[in-house]
Scaffold this active site. Structure first.
Site, PDB file in Angstrom:
ATOM      1  N   SER A 346       0.852  -1.190   0.000  1.00 34.08           N
ATOM      2  CA  SER A 346       0.000   0.000   0.000  1.00 34.08           C
ATOM      3  C   SER A 346       0.887   1.238   0.000  1.00 34.08           C
ATOM      4  O   SER A 346       2.099   1.156   0.219  1.00 34.08           O
ATOM      5  CB  SER A 346      -0.911  -0.018   1.226  1.00 34.08           C
ATOM      6  OG  SER A 346      -1.765   1.115   1.263  1.00 34.08           O
ATOM      7  N   CYS A 347       0.285   2.390  -0.267  1.00 36.67           N
ATOM      8  CA  CYS A 347       1.012   3.667  -0.208  1.00 36.67           C
ATOM      9  C   CYS A 347      -0.032   4.771  -0.181  1.00 36.67           C
ATOM     10  O   CYS A 347      -1.024   4.658   0.547  1.00 36.67           O
ATOM     11  CB  CYS A 347       1.974   3.806  -1.386  1.00 36.67           C
ATOM     12  SG  CYS A 347       1.188   3.752  -3.010  1.00 36.67           S
TER      13      CYS A 347
END
Length: 393
Positions: A346-347
């Site tokens: 994720s980011c």
């Protein structure tokens, strides 16, 4: 028993382990035959109940160093009551000779290949005030086309550059002259930033012959390699995005989304209870811990409870290239990421999460599965019904 696929012909019966499938595939497969089966990413085994005869071929001549497949891209063949291939995507890499990360010398040696398509996949954060289309028009790697990340996307989701539909991706591929046999090489102007996102997009839609240029355009420029500064037409630059926006009913490219490469909000939330996969976040420590603001107004910082923080810059060397596999392994281990388990990356919006996903591909022993949370923190953090954690992991 480990062997190089391209040096052998397997004669026997291969059994795909697709759910509830018992349809055998009679096979006298060369490695190219295996590669054609690889889009699904499923695991399969040669059953120990039959005997496979292995007939050695005359060994091929040694390839030049620039054309050799990295050792980490030949992994995946093990012995387990016979021959067991870890995943079809790894078999595809071995069979096609197409790694996921290539050097400037590798690309230079193939610039004139007829089946090569080079794509500038540059995208910049809104607060940088950089225009990737304008930069592409100024200069690009010789023969490159432009892949507009925000245009070849699902624009109806309300989130930035989410995965496009199958039809939209296929239409963009057609506009770029890409077929399933095309070798695609991606780069971006930042070095390694947005190109892995497009690599992940291609892989998610079943394209196995796709790689990222290590170090991107800066590395190509520093090495003094061919750069085109003749301005392309606006029509040529816009064509893939326009095709994706209004795809034909029957595009030529056979795009098929493999859900194993992508995770959605509900799946990530369910993983908090099951703990099946490790969630790792590529954002900066400040954004992850909740001490620095998000670049998108009104979005709180923090992180998904239980996730680990691996800032994407930590997997890159000072010159903008990926670290060596053993150094990458150390980075993940130091961050508390167990790479023997499935991983969800994720980011902020799924861009630098893909930098981590590509880094995991380079490990000598990669995770059994790697997926990217498409909506990432922009989706999660904006949903007040979902838990949000602050502080270190």
């Amino acid at each position: 028993l480990a062997f190089r696929l391209r040096d052998f012909v397997l004669t026997g019966m291969l059994q795909s382990l697709a759910p509830r499938s018992s349809v055998p595939l009679l096979a006298r497969h060369s490695c190219r035959g295996l590669a054609s089966c690889a889009a699904s990413g499923r695991t399969f085994h040669v059953r120990p109940t039959f005997r496979a005869s292995i007939k050695p071929r005359t060994p091929p001549p040694a390839l030049p160093a620039a054309q050799r497949v990295r050792a980490s891209d030949r992994r995946g063949v093990t012995s387990r009551q016979g021959f067991a291939f870890q995943t079809l995507r790894q078999v595809a890499v071995m069979a096609s000779g197409s790694p996921s990360l290539v050097s400037t010398s590798w690309l230079k040696a193939r610039l004139d290949d007829q089946d090569l398509r080079i794509l500038d996949a540059s995208w910049h954060m809104p607060n940088t005030n950089r225009n990737p289309i304008a930069e592409f028009k100024e200069e690009r790697i010789k023969g490159a086309r432009f892949f507009e990340v925000d245009a070849v996307a699902d624009t109806s989701s309300g989130l930035p550059h989410m995965l496009p539909t199958e039809a939209s991706f296929a239409a963009a591929a057609d506009a770029l002259g890409i077929t399933p046999d095309t070798q695609v090489v991606l780069y971006d102007k930042a070095g390694v930033f947005s190109a892995p996102r497009v690599w992940w997009t291609f892989r998610a839609f079943g394209h196995t012959r796709v790689a990222v240029l290590d170090g991107g355009f800066p590395a190509w420029s520093v090495d003094g390699l061919p750069i085109d500064r003749d301005a392309p037409s606006d029509q040529d630059v816009a064509a893939p995005g326009l095709a994706a926006k209004d795809p034909p009913s029957s595009p030529s490219y056979p795009a098929k989304l493999n859900e194993r490469w992508v995770r959605h909000k509900q799946q990530v939330a369910a993983n908090m209870d099951s703990g099946e996969a490790v969630v790792m976040d590529a954002r900066s420590p400040g954004r992850f811990q909740g001490t620095a603001p998000e670049p998108r107004p009104g979005l709180p910082s923090g992180h998904i409870p239980g996730s680990r923080n691996v800032p994407f810059a930590s997997v890159l060397s000072p010159d903008g290239r990926y670290l060596k596999p053993e150094e990458l392994q150390r980075v993940f281990s130091d961050a508390g990421v167990d790479t023997t388990r499935p991983i969800i990356a994720s980011c902020g919006t799924g861009v630098t999460a893909s930098v981590l996903a590509l880094a995991l591909e380079q490990l000598e022993h990669p995770p059994p599965a790697v997926a990217v949370y498409d909506g990432s923190w922009t989706e999660w953090g904006a949903d007040s019904t979902l838990p949000r954690a602050e502080g270190p992991a």
